[in-house]
Write a protein that holds these residues in place. Sequence first.
Motif, PDB file in Angstrom:
ATOM      1  N   ILE A  93      38.409  82.413  79.378  1.00 25.71           N
ATOM      2  CA  ILE A  93      38.447  82.087  80.808  1.00 25.71           C
ATOM      3  C   ILE A  93      37.137  81.385  81.174  1.00 25.71           C
ATOM      4  O   ILE A  93      36.046  81.935  80.983  1.00 25.71           O
ATOM      5  CB  ILE A  93      38.622  83.387  81.624  1.00 25.71           C
ATOM      6  N   HIS A  94      37.233  80.134  81.703  1.00 28.23           N
ATOM      7  CA  HIS A  94      36.011  79.370  82.004  1.00 28.23           C
ATOM      8  C   HIS A  94      35.533  79.559  83.442  1.00 28.23           C
ATOM      9  O   HIS A  94      34.397  79.271  83.772  1.00 28.23           O
ATOM     10  CB  HIS A  94      36.212  77.873  81.697  1.00 28.23           C
ATOM     11  N   GLY A  95      36.408  79.977  84.332  1.00 25.11           N
ATOM     12  CA  GLY A  95      35.993  80.276  85.712  1.00 25.11           C
ATOM     13  C   GLY A  95      35.774  79.056  86.592  1.00 25.11           C
ATOM     14  O   GLY A  95      35.262  79.183  87.711  1.00 25.11           O
ATOM     15  N   LYS A  96      36.166  77.859  86.092  1.00 29.69           N
ATOM     16  CA  LYS A  96      35.894  76.640  86.876  1.00 29.69           C
ATOM     17  C   LYS A  96      37.017  76.340  87.862  1.00 29.69           C
ATOM     18  O   LYS A  96      38.137  76.841  87.723  1.00 29.69           O
ATOM     19  CB  LYS A  96      35.708  75.452  85.934  1.00 29.69           C
TER      20      LYS A  96
ATOM     21  N   LEU B  97      37.834  69.633  85.849  1.00 29.71           N
ATOM     22  CA  LEU B  97      37.264  70.971  86.016  1.00 29.71           C
ATOM     23  C   LEU B  97      35.888  70.820  86.626  1.00 29.71           C
ATOM     24  O   LEU B  97      35.149  69.881  86.293  1.00 29.71           O
ATOM     25  CB  LEU B  97      37.147  71.669  84.659  1.00 29.71           C
ATOM     26  N   SER B  98      35.506  71.750  87.500  1.00 24.69           N
ATOM     27  CA  SER B  98      34.225  71.599  88.181  1.00 24.69           C
ATOM     28  C   SER B  98      33.603  72.963  88.472  1.00 24.69           C
ATOM     29  O   SER B  98      34.307  73.906  88.855  1.00 24.69           O
ATOM     30  CB  SER B  98      34.467  70.820  89.484  1.00 24.69           C
ATOM     31  N   SER B  99      32.296  73.044  88.271  1.00 24.11           N
ATOM     32  CA  SER B  99      31.581  74.314  88.509  1.00 24.11           C
ATOM     33  C   SER B  99      30.190  74.012  89.040  1.00 24.11           C
ATOM     34  O   SER B  99      29.190  74.383  88.453  1.00 24.11           O
ATOM     35  CB  SER B  99      31.498  75.112  87.206  1.00 24.11           C
TER      36      SER B  99
ATOM     37  N   PHE C  39      33.378  80.430  89.507  1.00 21.71           N
ATOM     38  CA  PHE C  39      32.485  79.616  90.343  1.00 21.71           C
ATOM     39  C   PHE C  39      33.152  79.329  91.683  1.00 21.71           C
ATOM     40  O   PHE C  39      34.211  78.684  91.735  1.00 21.71           O
ATOM     41  CB  PHE C  39      32.182  78.286  89.639  1.00 21.71           C
ATOM     42  N   HIS C  40      32.537  79.808  92.759  1.00 23.72           N
ATOM     43  CA  HIS C  40      33.099  79.524  94.077  1.00 23.72           C
ATOM     44  C   HIS C  40      32.927  78.033  94.376  1.00 23.72           C
ATOM     45  O   HIS C  40      31.833  77.484  94.145  1.00 23.72           O
ATOM     46  CB  HIS C  40      32.384  80.357  95.157  1.00 23.72           C
ATOM     47  N   ALA C  41      33.971  77.416  94.883  1.00 28.97           N
ATOM     48  CA  ALA C  41      33.902  75.966  95.139  1.00 28.97           C
ATOM     49  C   ALA C  41      32.863  75.681  96.233  1.00 28.97           C
ATOM     50  O   ALA C  41      32.777  76.417  97.228  1.00 28.97           O
ATOM     51  CB  ALA C  41      35.274  75.468  95.580  1.00 28.97           C
ATOM     52  N   THR C  42      32.103  74.619  96.037  1.00 31.25           N
ATOM     53  CA  THR C  42      31.142  74.210  97.067  1.00 31.25           C
ATOM     54  C   THR C  42      31.894  73.394  98.125  1.00 31.25           C
ATOM     55  O   THR C  42      33.016  72.942  97.892  1.00 31.25           O
ATOM     56  CB  THR C  42      30.043  73.321  96.471  1.00 31.25           C
ATOM     57  N   GLN C  43      31.200  73.185  99.245  1.00 23.93           N
ATOM     58  CA  GLN C  43      31.797  72.379 100.316  1.00 23.93           C
ATOM     59  C   GLN C  43      32.199  71.006  99.792  1.00 23.93           C
ATOM     60  O   GLN C  43      33.268  70.495 100.094  1.00 23.93           O
ATOM     61  CB  GLN C  43      30.760  72.237 101.425  1.00 23.93           C
TER      62      GLN C  43
ATOM     63  N   MET D 105      43.207  73.824  92.363  1.00 17.75           N
ATOM     64  CA  MET D 105      43.079  75.269  92.570  1.00 17.75           C
ATOM     65  C   MET D 105      41.597  75.614  92.672  1.00 17.75           C
ATOM     66  O   MET D 105      40.811  75.260  91.800  1.00 17.75           O
ATOM     67  CB  MET D 105      43.725  76.017  91.403  1.00 17.75           C
ATOM     68  N   LEU D 106      41.231  76.247  93.779  1.00 17.11           N
ATOM     69  CA  LEU D 106      39.819  76.506  94.046  1.00 17.11           C
ATOM     70  C   LEU D 106      39.534  77.999  94.172  1.00 17.11           C
ATOM     71  O   LEU D 106      40.315  78.728  94.788  1.00 17.11           O
ATOM     72  CB  LEU D 106      39.405  75.817  95.355  1.00 17.11           C
ATOM     73  N   HIS D 107      38.392  78.414  93.616  1.00 22.43           N
ATOM     74  CA  HIS D 107      37.933  79.798  93.791  1.00 22.43           C
ATOM     75  C   HIS D 107      37.005  79.849  94.997  1.00 22.43           C
ATOM     76  O   HIS D 107      36.418  78.845  95.394  1.00 22.43           O
ATOM     77  CB  HIS D 107      37.135  80.257  92.562  1.00 22.43           C
ATOM     78  N   GLY D 108      36.850  81.073  95.520  1.00 18.21           N
ATOM     79  CA  GLY D 108      35.890  81.257  96.618  1.00 18.21           C
ATOM     80  C   GLY D 108      36.484  82.094  97.723  1.00 18.21           C
ATOM     81  O   GLY D 108      37.657  82.472  97.684  1.00 18.21           O
TER      82      GLY D 108
END
Length: 527
Positions: A3-6, A13-15, A37-41, A216-219
Amino acid sequence: MSIHGKNFIGNDLSSNGDKTSKLYDINSNEALDGEFFHATQNEVEVALAKADKAFIEYKQTSQAKRAEFLETIASEIMNLGDELIIRTMSESNLPRPRIEGERGRTIGQIKMFANLLKEGSWIEASIDEALPERTPLPRNDLRKMLRPLGVVSVFEASNFPLAFACAGGDTASALAAGCPVIVKAHSSHSGTSELIASAIIKAVKLCNMPDGTFSMLHGGGRTVGQQIVLDEVVKAVGFTGSTQAGMKLFELANNRKTPIPVFAEMGSINPCLFLPSSLSDTKKLAITYAGSITLGVGQFCTNPGLILALKDNKLEEFKKDLGEAIKVSSPSTMLSSSIQEAFETNKNEAISQDGIELLGESNIENTKSEGRPTVASVDALKFIANPKLQEEVFGPYSLIVECNDISELNEVISSLEGQLTVTVMGEESEMSSYKEQIFALENKCGRILFNGVPTGVEVCASMQHGGPFPAATDSRFTSVGTGAIKRFVRPVCYQDCPSSLLPDELKDENPLNILRIVNDKYSKSSI
Ligand code: NAP
């Protein structure tokens, strides 16, 4: 696959963010693989811009092409194999058979939308041919069909980590409709979301769908979630979860420069009316209902949280039998520690209200991750006077409301808020004497069922999963079944449109062989 968490920003993929979170097993407290990694603005903005751009191309894909895309998503989810099952089990604490069943349901509903697209008639094509000779005024050529709304924001639910989540009904119906989707991953099952997102992105690439069709975004909901909903690019929201979060999103969406629909399913207490004839075998009924109250540790929005009945000796017997059945049922691990804590708090608050009689609580002491099944009863007048008793206690809990007579029963029914389901138990011959109450209950719900339990929601064309507020924000729509696609489309009328510009669905030749209304008659013929 580790699991990369990005974040999945379209196909990239972005982190970039500094803020991360981890997940822990609810029982052992051991850290699970992956740091999210929570997505930045800025990452949210890039995902929105990609989705906006993708919409121009994606909305023009044929129904057949989108059907192929959905089928590829289904295959890619199956290709994740046991890794998906194991990860989802460890994040949700749900047992293997439940997760395997939920995967089957998820795949099934994706394929159901693919079949809907292959058939094609759902887009409600209608054609009114020009009448140039009509007097006093000629009629133009008018053709109408449903077209996609635009970018859809989807919030995953915690209690169905597959079926109401990343590739769940909201995402599948929005993609089927021709809308790009941005999912805000639920913080309690981020690894499951990542695996599913990877399958969807594989399908995007395999089917040559535009980059940005899916992100798909985390945060956090208050940060990432609200930023998505407030952006003018987004044209609709699909949500399942708490009233508090659903209503916040609804309020934000309505106060935007361009207000947009929020299809929020926010739970229900699912009243069940037990007519006197249903109480002939109180033990059997108690066992059936104890099973439904405790199914999935009560973590279903269709859990039977309220039982309405007229006071008599048989009801006394039923109260005793239900109490006994609940006492011998075991506490089980809930979805997350926060849901378990919320259950304990809400249940204790409910049973400490004025006039509540505790009928039974599981005899087995619960651990701090487990929900302990509980049932209680209250008199009708106390229930009517106390809105707190209508609040959902998410977990294995139910309340019996005892009515002295029909007039009290009528008052209880009239005091009820909107619900997802209502159940009527009793013999058909007796039901005809309770038509008034049954029709009054129908006004309160999206699905009325007879002689059964409300848990279990079939995925099909006739299902209605939604109901009057506060069960859902828009009772005209369903979040389960083929009808869910209608949330993400709007009618467009083409007046005197040149044939070469018309969508295939509206062409004279009817190349897709769909059912249309042509000059007021249903027909599959060409014109
Ligand atoms: P939730 O708190 O409503 O969260 C659902 C989603 O909404 C999450 O992605 C969450 O983000 C986001 N969110 C929460 N508050 C928000 C806000 N103020 N603004 C924007 N987004 C927000 O639901 P849950 O975590 O699944 O469970 C909490 C409670 O909801 C349960 O105890 C139960 O009472 C109820 N519930 C109801 C149903 C149902 O079927 N209707 C299903 C599940 C749960 P985060 O990741 O930041 O939390």
